[in-house]
Motif scaffolding. Structure first.
Motif, PDB file in Angstrom:
ATOM      1  N   SER A 191      12.268  -4.818  -3.666  1.00  0.00           N
ATOM      2  CA  SER A 191      11.075  -4.020  -3.964  1.00  0.00           C
ATOM      3  C   SER A 191      11.357  -2.513  -3.900  1.00  0.00           C
ATOM      4  O   SER A 191      10.695  -1.725  -4.594  1.00  0.00           O
ATOM      5  CB  SER A 191       9.949  -4.380  -2.994  1.00  0.00           C
ATOM      6  OG  SER A 191      10.305  -4.039  -1.663  1.00  0.00           O
ATOM      7  N   LEU A 192      12.341  -2.105  -3.078  1.00  0.00           N
ATOM      8  CA  LEU A 192      12.646  -0.674  -2.937  1.00  0.00           C
ATOM      9  C   LEU A 192      13.390  -0.113  -4.150  1.00  0.00           C
ATOM     10  O   LEU A 192      13.124   1.020  -4.585  1.00  0.00           O
ATOM     11  CB  LEU A 192      13.468  -0.434  -1.666  1.00  0.00           C
ATOM     12  CG  LEU A 192      12.718  -0.568  -0.339  1.00  0.00           C
ATOM     13  CD1 LEU A 192      13.686  -0.511   0.827  1.00  0.00           C
ATOM     14  CD2 LEU A 192      11.672   0.525  -0.196  1.00  0.00           C
ATOM     15  N   TRP A 193      14.327  -0.877  -4.695  1.00  0.00           N
ATOM     16  CA  TRP A 193      15.146  -0.363  -5.804  1.00  0.00           C
ATOM     17  C   TRP A 193      14.304  -0.009  -7.039  1.00  0.00           C
ATOM     18  O   TRP A 193      14.483   1.077  -7.622  1.00  0.00           O
ATOM     19  CB  TRP A 193      16.245  -1.352  -6.162  1.00  0.00           C
ATOM     20  CG  TRP A 193      17.522  -1.095  -5.427  1.00  0.00           C
ATOM     21  CD1 TRP A 193      18.084  -1.848  -4.457  1.00  0.00           C
ATOM     22  CD2 TRP A 193      18.397   0.025  -5.611  1.00  0.00           C
ATOM     23  NE1 TRP A 193      19.254  -1.279  -4.014  1.00  0.00           N
ATOM     24  CE2 TRP A 193      19.480  -0.130  -4.703  1.00  0.00           C
ATOM     25  CE3 TRP A 193      18.373   1.135  -6.433  1.00  0.00           C
ATOM     26  CZ2 TRP A 193      20.523   0.787  -4.624  1.00  0.00           C
ATOM     27  CZ3 TRP A 193      19.421   2.055  -6.352  1.00  0.00           C
ATOM     28  CH2 TRP A 193      20.473   1.879  -5.458  1.00  0.00           C
ATOM     29  N   PRO A 194      13.389  -0.871  -7.490  1.00  0.00           N
ATOM     30  CA  PRO A 194      12.586  -0.477  -8.657  1.00  0.00           C
ATOM     31  C   PRO A 194      11.752   0.781  -8.408  1.00  0.00           C
ATOM     32  O   PRO A 194      11.584   1.609  -9.317  1.00  0.00           O
ATOM     33  CB  PRO A 194      11.693  -1.701  -8.894  1.00  0.00           C
ATOM     34  CG  PRO A 194      12.436  -2.843  -8.292  1.00  0.00           C
ATOM     35  CD  PRO A 194      13.122  -2.267  -7.102  1.00  0.00           C
ATOM     36  N   ARG A 195      11.239   0.914  -7.162  1.00  0.00           N
ATOM     37  CA  ARG A 195      10.458   2.109  -6.855  1.00  0.00           C
ATOM     38  C   ARG A 195      11.345   3.351  -6.896  1.00  0.00           C
ATOM     39  O   ARG A 195      10.942   4.399  -7.422  1.00  0.00           O
ATOM     40  CB  ARG A 195       9.806   1.971  -5.476  1.00  0.00           C
ATOM     41  CG  ARG A 195       8.891   3.138  -5.121  1.00  0.00           C
ATOM     42  CD  ARG A 195       7.715   3.209  -6.075  1.00  0.00           C
ATOM     43  NE  ARG A 195       6.968   4.461  -5.931  1.00  0.00           N
ATOM     44  CZ  ARG A 195       5.942   4.795  -6.690  1.00  0.00           C
ATOM     45  NH1 ARG A 195       5.539   3.979  -7.655  1.00  0.00           N
ATOM     46  NH2 ARG A 195       5.313   5.947  -6.512  1.00  0.00           N
ATOM     47  N   PHE A 196      12.553   3.243  -6.344  1.00  0.00           N
ATOM     48  CA  PHE A 196      13.482   4.378  -6.403  1.00  0.00           C
ATOM     49  C   PHE A 196      13.797   4.731  -7.853  1.00  0.00           C
ATOM     50  O   PHE A 196      13.822   5.906  -8.228  1.00  0.00           O
ATOM     51  CB  PHE A 196      14.770   4.041  -5.653  1.00  0.00           C
ATOM     52  CG  PHE A 196      15.840   5.079  -5.794  1.00  0.00           C
ATOM     53  CD1 PHE A 196      15.811   6.237  -5.042  1.00  0.00           C
ATOM     54  CD2 PHE A 196      16.868   4.917  -6.711  1.00  0.00           C
ATOM     55  CE1 PHE A 196      16.795   7.215  -5.183  1.00  0.00           C
ATOM     56  CE2 PHE A 196      17.857   5.882  -6.862  1.00  0.00           C
ATOM     57  CZ  PHE A 196      17.809   7.024  -6.095  1.00  0.00           C
ATOM     58  N   THR A 227       0.823  -1.214   0.000  1.00  0.00           N
ATOM     59  CA  THR A 227       0.000   0.000   0.000  1.00  0.00           C
ATOM     60  C   THR A 227       0.858   1.266   0.000  1.00  0.00           C
ATOM     61  O   THR A 227       0.535   2.254  -0.674  1.00  0.00           O
ATOM     62  CB  THR A 227      -0.921   0.016   1.239  1.00  0.00           C
ATOM     63  OG1 THR A 227      -1.705  -1.177   1.246  1.00  0.00           O
ATOM     64  CG2 THR A 227      -1.839   1.227   1.224  1.00  0.00           C
ATOM     65  N   VAL A 228       1.968   1.224   0.744  1.00  0.00           N
ATOM     66  CA  VAL A 228       2.792   2.429   0.928  1.00  0.00           C
ATOM     67  C   VAL A 228       3.673   2.711  -0.283  1.00  0.00           C
ATOM     68  O   VAL A 228       3.718   3.846  -0.790  1.00  0.00           O
ATOM     69  CB  VAL A 228       3.662   2.279   2.198  1.00  0.00           C
ATOM     70  CG1 VAL A 228       4.673   3.421   2.285  1.00  0.00           C
ATOM     71  CG2 VAL A 228       2.786   2.252   3.431  1.00  0.00           C
ATOM     72  N   LEU A 229       4.383   1.704  -0.770  1.00  0.00           N
ATOM     73  CA  LEU A 229       5.372   1.942  -1.821  1.00  0.00           C
ATOM     74  C   LEU A 229       4.785   2.543  -3.093  1.00  0.00           C
ATOM     75  O   LEU A 229       5.364   3.476  -3.662  1.00  0.00           O
ATOM     76  CB  LEU A 229       6.111   0.644  -2.146  1.00  0.00           C
ATOM     77  CG  LEU A 229       7.324   0.317  -1.266  1.00  0.00           C
ATOM     78  CD1 LEU A 229       8.016  -0.939  -1.750  1.00  0.00           C
ATOM     79  CD2 LEU A 229       8.315   1.464  -1.226  1.00  0.00           C
ATOM     80  N   ILE A 248      16.481   2.075   1.692  1.00  0.00           N
ATOM     81  CA  ILE A 248      17.422   1.086   1.141  1.00  0.00           C
ATOM     82  C   ILE A 248      18.645   0.964   2.045  1.00  0.00           C
ATOM     83  O   ILE A 248      19.109  -0.146   2.348  1.00  0.00           O
ATOM     84  CB  ILE A 248      17.828   1.487  -0.294  1.00  0.00           C
ATOM     85  CG1 ILE A 248      16.634   1.331  -1.242  1.00  0.00           C
ATOM     86  CG2 ILE A 248      19.003   0.638  -0.776  1.00  0.00           C
ATOM     87  CD1 ILE A 248      16.881   1.860  -2.636  1.00  0.00           C
ATOM     88  N   ARG A 249      19.150   2.098   2.502  1.00  0.00           N
ATOM     89  CA  ARG A 249      20.317   2.072   3.390  1.00  0.00           C
ATOM     90  C   ARG A 249      19.952   1.477   4.765  1.00  0.00           C
ATOM     91  O   ARG A 249      20.756   0.753   5.366  1.00  0.00           O
ATOM     92  CB  ARG A 249      20.882   3.489   3.572  1.00  0.00           C
ATOM     93  CG  ARG A 249      21.359   4.158   2.288  1.00  0.00           C
ATOM     94  CD  ARG A 249      22.307   3.283   1.539  1.00  0.00           C
ATOM     95  NE  ARG A 249      22.834   3.903   0.334  1.00  0.00           N
ATOM     96  CZ  ARG A 249      23.083   3.261  -0.788  1.00  0.00           C
ATOM     97  NH1 ARG A 249      22.834   1.948  -0.852  1.00  0.00           N
ATOM     98  NH2 ARG A 249      23.571   3.876  -1.840  1.00  0.00           N
ATOM     99  N   LYS A 262      13.914  -9.422  -0.036  1.00  0.00           N
ATOM    100  CA  LYS A 262      12.700  -9.095  -0.796  1.00  0.00           C
ATOM    101  C   LYS A 262      12.352  -7.615  -0.650  1.00  0.00           C
ATOM    102  O   LYS A 262      11.959  -6.957  -1.638  1.00  0.00           O
ATOM    103  CB  LYS A 262      11.548  -9.963  -0.303  1.00  0.00           C
ATOM    104  CG  LYS A 262      10.263  -9.783  -1.099  1.00  0.00           C
ATOM    105  CD  LYS A 262       9.203 -10.779  -0.673  1.00  0.00           C
ATOM    106  CE  LYS A 262       8.705 -10.494   0.714  1.00  0.00           C
ATOM    107  NZ  LYS A 262       7.570 -11.367   1.101  1.00  0.00           N
ATOM    108  N   VAL A 263      12.520  -7.059   0.568  1.00  0.00           N
ATOM    109  CA  VAL A 263      12.259  -5.632   0.782  1.00  0.00           C
ATOM    110  C   VAL A 263      13.209  -4.786  -0.059  1.00  0.00           C
ATOM    111  O   VAL A 263      12.801  -3.815  -0.715  1.00  0.00           O
ATOM    112  CB  VAL A 263      12.400  -5.280   2.279  1.00  0.00           C
ATOM    113  CG1 VAL A 263      12.348  -3.768   2.484  1.00  0.00           C
ATOM    114  CG2 VAL A 263      11.300  -5.952   3.090  1.00  0.00           C
ATOM    115  N   ASN A 264      14.486  -5.167  -0.059  1.00  0.00           N
ATOM    116  CA  ASN A 264      15.488  -4.428  -0.830  1.00  0.00           C
ATOM    117  C   ASN A 264      15.165  -4.482  -2.324  1.00  0.00           C
ATOM    118  O   ASN A 264      15.280  -3.479  -3.042  1.00  0.00           O
ATOM    119  CB  ASN A 264      16.869  -5.014  -0.560  1.00  0.00           C
ATOM    120  CG  ASN A 264      17.982  -4.126  -1.062  1.00  0.00           C
ATOM    121  OD1 ASN A 264      18.019  -2.929  -0.774  1.00  0.00           O
ATOM    122  ND2 ASN A 264      18.891  -4.698  -1.823  1.00  0.00           N
TER     123      ASN A 264
END
Length: 705
Positions: free
Chosen positions: A461-466, A418-420, A433-434, A457-459
């Motif tokens: 998912s974060l990179w494509p959003r960034f 929901t957040v990303l 990410i850091r 998995k969190v990492n």
């Protein structure tokens, strides 16, 4: 026997006397021989006699005989007589000692008899000793045989005792298992029962014994009773985990772990019941932890401060953004969209305790999402670590943890799902990410691998959003409406300031990581801002204003990058090179504005040979330049100073540009002066020349600023 010995002794004496007489007769015969007869023999050779005589001289006896002057024959006879006398004395002495010899003979014979008796006696002893040795050997063999039998009997006794001890069921144990409460004594009794059950099941000899037939039914009834009682007890304890406001970790450590042997007993002797208890615990903890994390997330959402929206991009015109879209957060927080500021402190507080929502809510504080992200994952790490260690100690199975946390992981995934998609804060995403990387290091130091796949998995998912949000910033620059963004002002543009702050923030977040992917994205962003800035500069009609605009923006960008430290790298060097190039262009434009004739002459004519060209330089050509410069050079410098002060927003940068302009002016005028010295009659203009020292004096005035 004595008479026979006496007769033998007398016969021996008679033989000795006869021998003495024979010796005497032989001596008389020898005494009759003469040397002259031997010397007269024809068979004797005198060869070598002289040599033998010489050798005899050295003999001590011969020398003694010769010194006395005695003849050899007489001396020989004397020696023979002496020998006969000695022989007679010896015989006489032997005759004198004949009685002693007889006595000695008797003693020797007695000794011989005694020794013969001793030999017989010792022979008997030897036979007896041989017999004793044989008896000892037999006794030794019997002793070894008895020792072996004793050892075997002891082994048999110990095994029998162990068998009896393991198979017997004491009444006290039955009372405790059937009627006792589940406590420490019950657990100790349970251990004894477990050993007996294992003993009966493992040893094949026990299974064939008659004793087992009597005991086995009792053991089976005790096993079933113990399993039933432990199951009821553990289910009651697990229900306590479901009570609201229960401190799960304290309950696990202080109560449940005390009864972990009960779980081991079920696992070994009641697999089906163990699976039921395991399933009950897994289901309970799954629901409890899922509810806790869902409640914590809902509480954190109330504390969230929205930093950026889909229109908060570097290349978007702030004037075109609706005020209603900005109403989500105070104006003072708008700078956090592109500037890192104090937000980086979250990386220094990575291991601080999680936020307590009701305390933070009571103080009416709001936090950027990365603060909530760190707090949520801190709670997850601590809870997971505790549960992972407990499951390993209590159940001895790591798979229990993953079954329990399938629920909390699902809650977390739902939250980030929901957040990303609604996150447009590139700096916040990079901070997350850091933070994730730091959390991976923390779990690695704890040597707890249970969150490895989740954090990966969190990492991921974060990179494509960034990347998506970053590309939105790049596209906002590439697709920007230059006419809408342009302002008739040479001071640094707000788009360039956004870029500088945004780039400085990402550089600062990449210092300890050296992420090549981030470097590549920032290179793309730099190219986009370069193109947009050139487009904005071209909106100015005057070339000088275009240059001033570019210099102000480059200088501001460099200043912002320097604030982050010495990590500006290639990007800072790029803008420094651009600043240097456009500064040189501005200096030329500024000097052309005030001293155009002088500069044109120096560039076109001063480098020629004054007398060697087709059109030699004359005094008349140079005189207007010299007089014009001398009449207004000070005023022109003041105008240049005023122009620089008003054009450049950074005073220090303006002063550097002014000094560069004055230094270049001094070089041009010096070349003009050198040219005049080579012109015929040029000395007539010396009175109109401004001394170089005067110009340098004026330049020094501006260096004091």
């Amino acid at each position: 026997m004595a008479e026979i010995a006496t007769d033998e002794l007398r016969k021996s004496e008679a033989e000795i006397m006869d021998a003495s007489k024979s010796v005497f007769i032989l001596g008389s015969v020898v005494g009759d021989l003469t040397i002259e007869e031997d010397a007269g023999s024809n068979d004797i050779s005198l060869e070598g006699l002289q040599q033998e005589l010489e050798e005899c001289k050295a003999d001590e006896v011969v020398a003694n005989i010769l010194s006395k002057g005695v003849k050899l024959r007489e001396y020989t006879k004397g020696v023979e007589n002496n020998l006969r006398q000695v022989e007679l004395d010896s015989i006489q002495e032997y005759i004198t000692e004949s009685d002693n010899l007889v006595s000695l003979h008797d003693q020797i014979r007695d000794c011989d008899i005694i020794l013969s008796q001793m030999e017989t006696l010792l022979g008997g002893f030897q036979v007896e000793i041989g017999s004793i040795s044989s008896d000892i050997k037999i006794l030794q063999e019997k002793s070894l045989d008895m020792g072996l039998k004793l050892k075997n009997r002891k082994v048999a006794e110990s095994k029998l005792a162990k068998f009896v001890e393991e198979i017997i069921v004491p009444p006290r144990m039955i009372d405790i298992i059937v009627d006792g409460e589940v406590n420490d004594e019950y657990l100790r009794t349970l251990e004894i029962l477990s050993k007996k059950l294992k003993f009966v099941e493992v040893d094949p000899m026990v299974k064939t014994s008659n004793a087992l037939k009597d005991v086995q039914p009792e053991l089976e009834r005790l096993r079933q009773k113990a399993i039933s009682k432990v199951f009821e007890f553990m289910i009651q304890k697990l229900y306590a985990l479901r009570k609201p406001k229960t401190n799960i970790q304290i309950l696990q450590q202080s109560i449940l772990l005390k009864y972990k042997f009960a779980i081991s007993f079920l696992k070994e002797h009641g697999k089906e019941i163990y699976n039921e208890v395991r399933a009950a615990y897994t289901d309970t903890m799954n629901k409890v932890l899922s509810a806790h994390f869902r409640a914590y997330i809902q509480a954190l959402e109330k504390l969230q401060l929205d930093i950026a929206g889909p229109t908060d991009l570097i290349g978007v015109d702030t004037r075109s953004t609706s005020l209603f879209l900005r109403g989500r957060e105070p104006l003072k927080n708008r700078s956090a969209i592109f500037a890192l500021g104090d937000r980086i402190n979250i990386l220094k507080e990575i291991d601080e305790p999680s936020l307590i929502p009701h305390i933070a809510e009571a103080s009416s504080k709001k936090y950027p999402y990365e603060v909530l992200f760190r707090s949520l994952h801190k709670l997850l790490m601590d809870t997971a670590t505790s549960e992972y260690v407990f499951c390993g100690d209590f159940f001895g199975e790591e798979t229990v943890f993953y079954e329990i946390f399938s629920g909390p992981f699902a809650v977390m995934d739902e939250h980030f799902g929901t957040v990303l998609p609604n996150s447009f804060d590139a700096i916040g995403i990079m901070l997350m990410i850091r933070i994730t990387h730091q959390h991976q290091l923390i779990m690695s130091r704890r040597r707890i691998p249970c969150l490895d796949s989740y954090l990966d998995k969190v990492n991921i998912s974060l990179w494509p959003r960034f990347k998506m949000v970053f590309d939105m910033h790049i596209n906002s620059l590439r697709n920007a409406n230059v006419k809408t963004l342009w302002e008739d002002d040479v001071h640094p543009h707000y788009v360039m300031r956004r870029y500088a702050e945004f780039t400085a923030s990402l550089i600062q977040l990449n210092v300890d990581y050296g992420d090549g992917q981030l470097d590549l994205n920032m290179e793309r962003l730099k190219m986009a801002i370069d193109d947009l800035l050139i487009k904005l500069a071209k909106m100015f009609t005057k070339s000088k204003l275009q240059t001033v605009f570019l210099i102000n923006n480059y200088d501001m960008t460099i200043a912002v990058l320097k604030e982050t430290g010495p990590e500006g790298g290639k990007i800072q060097a790029h803008f420094e090179e651009l600043l240097k190039n456009y500064t040189a262009i501005y200096v030329e434009e500024l000097l052309l504005e005030h001293f155009s004739n002088l500069i044109k002459f120096v560039k076109t004519r001063a480098s020629e040979d004054p007398n060697g060209s087709d059109k030699p330089i004359t005094v008349a050509e140079v005189e207007p330049l010299v007089k014009d410069f001398g009449s207004r050079w000070k005023a022109a410098i003041e105008l240049m100073h005023s122009d620089v002060i008003t054009s450049f927003s950074n005073f220090l940068c303006g002063m550097e540009i002014l000094k560069a302009s004055l230094t270049q002016l001094l070089l041009y005028y010096t070349r003009l002066s050198d040219c005049m010295k080579k012109i015929a009659g040029g000395s007539a203009l010396n009175k109109d020349l401004v001394p170089i020292s005067s110009i340098m004096y004026e330049i020094r005035k501006f260096r004091t600023f």
